[in-house]
Scaffold this active site. Structure first.
Site, short mmCIF file in Angstrom:
data_model
loop_
_atom_site.label_atom_id
_atom_site.label_comp_id
_atom_site.label_asym_id
_atom_site.label_seq_id
_atom_site.Cartn_x
_atom_site.Cartn_y
_atom_site.Cartn_z
N HIS A 70 0.91 -1.01 0.08
CA HIS A 70 -0.30 0.05 0.23
C HIS A 70 0.67 1.13 0.18
O HIS A 70 0.77 2.55 -1.12
CB HIS A 70 -0.97 0.05 1.70
CG HIS A 70 -1.97 1.51 1.59
ND1 HIS A 70 -2.88 2.00 0.74
CD2 HIS A 70 -1.52 2.36 2.42
CE1 HIS A 70 -3.18 2.93 0.61
NE2 HIS A 70 -2.41 3.04 1.83
N GLU A 71 1.91 0.94 0.89
CA GLU A 71 2.59 2.72 0.73
C GLU A 71 3.52 3.10 -0.64
O GLU A 71 3.80 3.81 -0.52
CB GLU A 71 3.35 1.93 2.06
CG GLU A 71 3.51 2.41 3.53
CD GLU A 71 2.87 3.70 4.32
OE1 GLU A 71 3.46 4.55 3.90
OE2 GLU A 71 1.97 3.96 4.60
N SER A 72 3.59 1.56 -0.94
CA SER A 72 4.99 1.63 -1.97
C SER A 72 3.80 2.20 -3.10
O SER A 72 4.16 1.92 -4.32
CB SER A 72 5.76 0.97 -2.60
OG SER A 72 4.95 -0.34 -2.38
#
Length: 201
Positions: A70-72
């Site tokens: 999700h973060e990347s």
């Protein structure tokens, strides 16, 4: 321990029950990384996931991949798309000098952010990340700093308890017990569920 054979079959990897570079490369590719990035991440993960205990239990791998995915942006971005100007002057991040916001913006799958965090991780790893922050955008080094963050903040224990909400709030809010939801909390949970469906027998 992880029973890798079902996951390997789903990934189209020879089922040898060893979570090595080939299996991890296929895993990163399945969740969005381009071929070259997936290969670099897979090679690094084969070392660092063992060092930091992420391969010791299926839930650890599932939550790490879900949160980092999700973060990347599905492992497509190793550097924050925003300029970093919003971090300018943020004393809580150690951004004390003009230009620190942009210089020390988020990099790596968990988005290492802020001069003080670059300095601290660099000291732990023996790499001058404060002087050369841009190198954290290298997939292999960014993965290493993400594993270090994961370990330092006790996220393996939260993963063992299957507490994806607390993990997301630790990463995004800096506190697993934060009352405000993590940015994209529902998407984090959904991404983690996709990983779970592939990893578990």
């Amino acid at each position: 321990m992880i029973d890798a054979i079902p996951m390997q079959r789903r990934l189209g990897v020879a089922p040898d029950n060893i979570v090595g570079p080939g299996t991890l490369t296929a895993l990163f590719a399945r969740f969005g990384a381009k071929v070259e990035v997936a290969q670099e991440l897979g090679l690094a993960a084969a070392v660092h996931f063992r060092t930091y205990g992420i391969l010791d239990a299926p839930r650890r791998l599932i939550h790490f991949m879900g949160q980092c995915g999700h973060e990347s942006g599905s492992f497509r971005y190793m550097e924050e798309n925003a300029s970093g100007a919003d971090y300018e002057g943020r004393m809580s991040l150690g951004n004390t000098q003009p230009g620190d916001g942009k210089r020390y913006k988020g990099r790596g799958p968990i988005q290492l952010t802020g001069r003080s965090n670059y300095r601290a991780d660099g000291a732990t790893l023996g790499i001058d990340l404060e002087r050369h922050p841009e190198i954290v955008a290298m997939p292999s080094l960014g993965l290493l700093t993400s594993c270090l963050y994961w370990s330092r903040t006790g996220l393996n224990a939260l993963a063992d308890g299957d507490d994806g909400v607390a993990i997301g709030r630790s990463i995004n809010r800096g506190n697993p017990r934060a009352t405000k939801p993590a940015n994209g909390e529902a998407k984090r949970i959904a991404f983690t569920a996709r990983v779970r469906a592939l990893v578990l027998p």
